[in-house]
Motif scaffolding. Structure first.
Motif, PDB file in Angstrom:
ATOM      1  N   ILE A   4       0.842  -1.201   0.000  1.00  0.00           N
ATOM      2  CA  ILE A   4       0.000   0.000   0.000  1.00  0.00           C
ATOM      3  C   ILE A   4       0.875   1.247   0.000  1.00  0.00           C
ATOM      4  O   ILE A   4       0.628   2.189  -0.758  1.00  0.00           O
ATOM      5  CB  ILE A   4      -0.975  -0.004   1.196  1.00  0.00           C
ATOM      6  N   ASP A   5       1.905   1.271   0.839  1.00  0.00           N
ATOM      7  CA  ASP A   5       2.798   2.426   0.882  1.00  0.00           C
ATOM      8  C   ASP A   5       3.456   2.670  -0.472  1.00  0.00           C
ATOM      9  O   ASP A   5       3.556   3.812  -0.926  1.00  0.00           O
ATOM     10  CB  ASP A   5       3.868   2.248   1.958  1.00  0.00           C
ATOM     11  N   LEU A   7       2.316   1.742  -3.457  1.00  0.00           N
ATOM     12  CA  LEU A   7       1.284   2.175  -4.396  1.00  0.00           C
ATOM     13  C   LEU A   7       0.939   3.645  -4.187  1.00  0.00           C
ATOM     14  O   LEU A   7       0.837   4.419  -5.147  1.00  0.00           O
ATOM     15  CB  LEU A   7       0.051   1.289  -4.218  1.00  0.00           C
ATOM     16  N   VAL A   8       0.798   4.053  -2.937  1.00  0.00           N
ATOM     17  CA  VAL A   8       0.509   5.452  -2.616  1.00  0.00           C
ATOM     18  C   VAL A   8       1.667   6.344  -3.065  1.00  0.00           C
ATOM     19  O   VAL A   8       1.451   7.404  -3.666  1.00  0.00           O
ATOM     20  CB  VAL A   8       0.235   5.630  -1.110  1.00  0.00           C
ATOM     21  N   ALA A   9       2.897   5.934  -2.790  1.00  0.00           N
ATOM     22  CA  ALA A   9       4.066   6.740  -3.147  1.00  0.00           C
ATOM     23  C   ALA A   9       4.113   7.029  -4.642  1.00  0.00           C
ATOM     24  O   ALA A   9       4.348   8.166  -5.062  1.00  0.00           O
ATOM     25  CB  ALA A   9       5.343   6.034  -2.709  1.00  0.00           C
ATOM     26  N   VAL A  10       3.875   6.012  -5.436  1.00  0.00           N
ATOM     27  CA  VAL A  10       3.993   6.168  -6.889  1.00  0.00           C
ATOM     28  C   VAL A  10       2.745   6.805  -7.501  1.00  0.00           C
ATOM     29  O   VAL A  10       2.838   7.740  -8.296  1.00  0.00           O
ATOM     30  CB  VAL A  10       4.298   4.806  -7.551  1.00  0.00           C
ATOM     31  N   ARG A  11       1.553   6.348  -7.116  1.00  0.00           N
ATOM     32  CA  ARG A  11       0.330   6.785  -7.788  1.00  0.00           C
ATOM     33  C   ARG A  11      -0.274   8.065  -7.238  1.00  0.00           C
ATOM     34  O   ARG A  11      -0.958   8.787  -7.948  1.00  0.00           O
ATOM     35  CB  ARG A  11      -0.710   5.663  -7.732  1.00  0.00           C
ATOM     36  N   VAL A  12      -0.023   8.366  -5.958  1.00  0.00           N
ATOM     37  CA  VAL A  12      -0.619   9.568  -5.352  1.00  0.00           C
ATOM     38  C   VAL A  12       0.424  10.659  -5.166  1.00  0.00           C
ATOM     39  O   VAL A  12       0.231  11.794  -5.592  1.00  0.00           O
ATOM     40  CB  VAL A  12      -1.298   9.258  -3.999  1.00  0.00           C
ATOM     41  N   VAL A  13       1.527  10.321  -4.529  1.00  0.00           N
ATOM     42  CA  VAL A  13       2.513  11.333  -4.147  1.00  0.00           C
ATOM     43  C   VAL A  13       3.440  11.703  -5.300  1.00  0.00           C
ATOM     44  O   VAL A  13       3.889  12.835  -5.394  1.00  0.00           O
ATOM     45  CB  VAL A  13       3.310  10.878  -2.903  1.00  0.00           C
ATOM     46  N   LEU A  44      10.749   4.845   1.207  1.00  0.00           N
ATOM     47  CA  LEU A  44       9.442   5.496   1.184  1.00  0.00           C
ATOM     48  C   LEU A  44       8.880   5.673   2.584  1.00  0.00           C
ATOM     49  O   LEU A  44       9.055   4.814   3.440  1.00  0.00           O
ATOM     50  CB  LEU A  44       8.446   4.658   0.378  1.00  0.00           C
ATOM     51  N   PRO A  45       8.187   6.772   2.819  1.00  0.00           N
ATOM     52  CA  PRO A  45       7.512   6.940   4.112  1.00  0.00           C
ATOM     53  C   PRO A  45       6.461   5.845   4.315  1.00  0.00           C
ATOM     54  O   PRO A  45       5.927   5.290   3.362  1.00  0.00           O
ATOM     55  CB  PRO A  45       6.841   8.308   3.982  1.00  0.00           C
ATOM     56  N   ARG A  46       6.145   5.584   5.527  1.00  0.00           N
ATOM     57  CA  ARG A  46       5.122   4.582   5.872  1.00  0.00           C
ATOM     58  C   ARG A  46       3.759   5.284   5.923  1.00  0.00           C
ATOM     59  O   ARG A  46       3.201   5.501   7.004  1.00  0.00           O
ATOM     60  CB  ARG A  46       5.481   3.903   7.176  1.00  0.00           C
ATOM     61  N   TYR A  47       3.270   5.611   4.750  1.00  0.00           N
ATOM     62  CA  TYR A  47       2.039   6.381   4.627  1.00  0.00           C
ATOM     63  C   TYR A  47       0.854   5.743   5.354  1.00  0.00           C
ATOM     64  O   TYR A  47       0.032   6.441   5.930  1.00  0.00           O
ATOM     65  CB  TYR A  47       1.668   6.556   3.158  1.00  0.00           C
ATOM     66  N   SER A  48       0.751   4.431   5.323  1.00  0.00           N
ATOM     67  CA  SER A  48      -0.435   3.757   5.868  1.00  0.00           C
ATOM     68  C   SER A  48      -0.382   3.528   7.371  1.00  0.00           C
ATOM     69  O   SER A  48      -1.364   3.053   7.944  1.00  0.00           O
ATOM     70  CB  SER A  48      -0.639   2.416   5.154  1.00  0.00           C
ATOM     71  N   GLY A 120      -7.061  -4.013  -3.706  1.00  0.00           N
ATOM     72  CA  GLY A 120      -7.257  -5.271  -3.005  1.00  0.00           C
ATOM     73  C   GLY A 120      -6.013  -6.151  -3.051  1.00  0.00           C
ATOM     74  O   GLY A 120      -5.637  -6.765  -2.038  1.00  0.00           O
ATOM     75  N   LYS A 121      -5.362  -6.198  -4.194  1.00  0.00           N
ATOM     76  CA  LYS A 121      -4.134  -6.994  -4.325  1.00  0.00           C
ATOM     77  C   LYS A 121      -3.040  -6.456  -3.406  1.00  0.00           C
ATOM     78  O   LYS A 121      -2.359  -7.215  -2.727  1.00  0.00           O
ATOM     79  CB  LYS A 121      -3.661  -6.984  -5.778  1.00  0.00           C
ATOM     80  N   ALA A 122      -2.897  -5.127  -3.370  1.00  0.00           N
ATOM     81  CA  ALA A 122      -1.879  -4.514  -2.505  1.00  0.00           C
ATOM     82  C   ALA A 122      -2.181  -4.775  -1.039  1.00  0.00           C
ATOM     83  O   ALA A 122      -1.290  -5.062  -0.242  1.00  0.00           O
ATOM     84  CB  ALA A 122      -1.777  -3.018  -2.781  1.00  0.00           C
ATOM     85  N   LEU A 123      -3.460  -4.700  -0.667  1.00  0.00           N
ATOM     86  CA  LEU A 123      -3.844  -4.980   0.720  1.00  0.00           C
ATOM     87  C   LEU A 123      -3.540  -6.432   1.077  1.00  0.00           C
ATOM     88  O   LEU A 123      -3.023  -6.724   2.156  1.00  0.00           O
ATOM     89  CB  LEU A 123      -5.331  -4.711   0.937  1.00  0.00           C
ATOM     90  N   GLU A 124      -3.836  -7.336   0.177  1.00  0.00           N
ATOM     91  CA  GLU A 124      -3.582  -8.755   0.423  1.00  0.00           C
ATOM     92  C   GLU A 124      -2.087  -9.021   0.573  1.00  0.00           C
ATOM     93  O   GLU A 124      -1.679  -9.778   1.451  1.00  0.00           O
ATOM     94  CB  GLU A 124      -4.161  -9.598  -0.717  1.00  0.00           C
TER      95      GLU A 124
END
Length: 127
Positions: A4-5, A7-13, A44-48, A120-124
């Motif tokens: 998740i971290d 995915l967030v780093a690349v797609r959001v941040v 990467l920061p631990r966004y989650s 869902g895949k990232a969460l799993e």
């Protein structure tokens, strides 16, 4: 580091990773990325899981959107985050999770068009 971290780093941040280097959204380069035992980058920061990092995620999403966060609200029995488009008032991207940090991350991923399947895949893979 979890999926998740990343995915967030690349797609959001806006981080990018290429040929063993990581590039921050501001253009800084991190060469020779340190990797952990699971072959994941540690840069990467631990966004989650870190509230300060989660607020950085929210900052990237809120331009032109209203934001609503709550620990408990109405029928929500878990922390809740929601971003919605100011211009239409209709596009709402939300998440209700065990922690506000994770809720912010998932709502942010939805707001930038990441599919539920990919989330869902990232969460799993994070479990």
């Amino acid at each position: 580091m979890n999926e998740i971290d990343e995915l967030v780093a690349v797609r959001v941040v806006g981080w990018t990773v290429s040929n063993g280097s990581a590039y921050s959204p501001e253009g800084g380069r991190y060469a020779d990325i340190p990797w952990n035992d699971e072959n994941r980058p540690r840069w990467l920061p631990r966004y989650s899981t870190d509230i300060a990092a989660a607020w950085e995620v929210a900052r990237h999403v809120i331009s032109g959107r209203h934001v609503r966060f709550a620990t408990l609200e109405g029928s929500h029995t878990q922390p809740f985050a929601e971003f919605f488009d100011v211009s239409t008032g209709h596009e709402r991207f939300s998440a209700c999770e065990n922690t506000i940090e994770l809720a912010i991350c998932l709502a942010a991923l939805r707001s930038v068009g990441v599919s539920e399947e990919e989330i869902g895949k990232a969460l799993e893979e994070t479990k």
